[in-house]
Enzyme design. Structure first.
Site, mmCIF file in Angstrom:
data_model
loop_
_atom_site.group_PDB
_atom_site.id
_atom_site.type_symbol
_atom_site.label_atom_id
_atom_site.label_comp_id
_atom_site.label_asym_id
_atom_site.label_seq_id
_atom_site.Cartn_x
_atom_site.Cartn_y
_atom_site.Cartn_z
ATOM 1 C CG LEU A 1 1.272 -3.049 -5.504
ATOM 2 C CD1 LEU A 1 0.317 -1.915 -5.889
ATOM 3 C CD2 LEU A 1 2.482 -3.046 -6.427
ATOM 4 C CG ASP A 2 7.706 -3.458 -2.267
ATOM 5 O OD1 ASP A 2 7.306 -4.358 -1.511
ATOM 6 O OD2 ASP A 2 8.634 -3.605 -3.086
ATOM 7 N N PRO A 3 5.327 -0.192 -0.284
ATOM 8 C CG PRO A 3 5.660 0.209 2.000
ATOM 9 C CD PRO A 3 5.994 -0.772 0.908
ATOM 10 C CG LEU A 4 9.073 3.249 -4.254
ATOM 11 C CD1 LEU A 4 9.358 4.696 -3.875
ATOM 12 C CD2 LEU A 4 10.370 2.557 -4.680
ATOM 13 C CB ALA A 5 4.777 -0.107 -5.802
#
Length: 302
Positions: free
Chosen positions: A53-57
């Site tokens: 999961l990307d940091p933004l997610a």
């Protein structure tokens, strides 16, 4: 001051922990840091995750501990679900809010226009992954090449989007839900919707609500790791596979990597399947000529 008083306190010894932690990852944390936090919190020797999961997610990040790491591929091959917000009017080089602006548009689509387009992005479609992705190009990650300023040309891949629905729309933002298969990029969905609508777009917020058999309803935060009963069994990752109970003699053969004959009317005729002995996971394998051939064996004390 004595020499003993200057000695740092002993660190807790790492231990064998086997099972799954279904983490609700917060925004701003990388998946690597999330795994490290769980591993440290449980003093576990071995850990890994099933799907970055990307940091933004935020949302579901299944973390495998010990013997559960052998079942990670079964989780990653499962269906994933997301809730995400698309901001119209701006495209970025990363296809999300963390990137640099790559294009602008004054067009703002109506909810009806967005909804009418969704069937074209449902089913099996061709999708070009984002330039900032973990896909390897001649041994290098695409995002590393993109960060170095190199031109990254990724080939379209066939992916499957089982469901894509508009759940809210206000101003220049739409909230959508997606159920999709392995290899699908939600950021690419937002990018391609924006281009097709002529208004451009990027993902402004993203929350994963399901990975394979694991859902957001069972997920916990890092702060809840100390609570009891948060560790799911290793076989929770295999809940979508058929299972068979085997004798202790058969279990011994399987754990040695040897096939064993399956007997009885209820024996599965195809695989993959998993075998248990006295309720304990022993192996995952396939059926070949009436035998269970193990591909993964587990040391869980069966």
């Amino acid at each position: 001051m004595s020499q003993d008083s200057r000695r740092p306190p002993d660190r807790p010894r790492k231990r064998d922990v086997n099972g799954w932690i279904i983490l609700d990852k917060g925004v701003g944390m990388t998946s690597t840091h999330a795994v490290a936090a769980v591993k440290r919190g449980l003093f576990a020797k071995k850990a890994g995750h099933a799907g970055t999961l990307d940091p933004l997610a935020s949302g579901v990040l299944p973390i495998a501990l010990g013997e559960a790491t052998k079942t990670v591929p079964f989780v990653m091959d499962g269906r994933k679900s997301y809730v995400f917000t698309v901001a119209w009017g701006v495209e970025t080089n990363t296809d999300d809010a963390e990137g640099e602006i790559a294009g602008r548009s004054d067009i703002v689509p109506a909810a009806s226009e967005v909804e009418a387009l969704l069937p074209r992005f449902t089913g099996q479609i061709e999708q070009v992954p984002p330039r900032f992705s973990a896909i390897k190009i001649q041994g290098e990650r695409a995002y590393d090449l993109a960060r170095d300023g190199e031109v990254v040309e990724l080939v379209a891949r066939r992916v499957e989007i089982h469901r894509l629905a508009l759940v809210a729309h206000e101003g220049n933002r739409s909230v959508l839900e997606a159920d999709c298969g392995k290899g699908t990029y939600v950021r690419a969905i937002a990018r391609d919707l924006g281009r097709t609508l002529g208004c451009l777009g990027h993902v402004a917020a993203l929350r994963r609500t399901r990975v394979g058999p694991f859902t957001i309803g069972e997920a916990i935060t890092v702060d809840e790791l100390t609570e009891a009963d948060v560790l799911r069994p290793v076989e929770a990752a295999l809940s979508e596979l058929p299972s068979v109970a085997v004798s202790r003699d058969a279990a011994t053969r399987l754990m040695r990597g040897q096939p064993t004959i399956l007997r009885g009317r209820d024996a599965p005729l195809a695989g993959p399947i998993y075998a248990t002995c006295n309720g304990t996971l022993v192996a995952v394998g396939t059926i070949e000529r009436g035998e269970l051939v193990p591909h993964r064996v587990f040391n869980l004390g069966a």
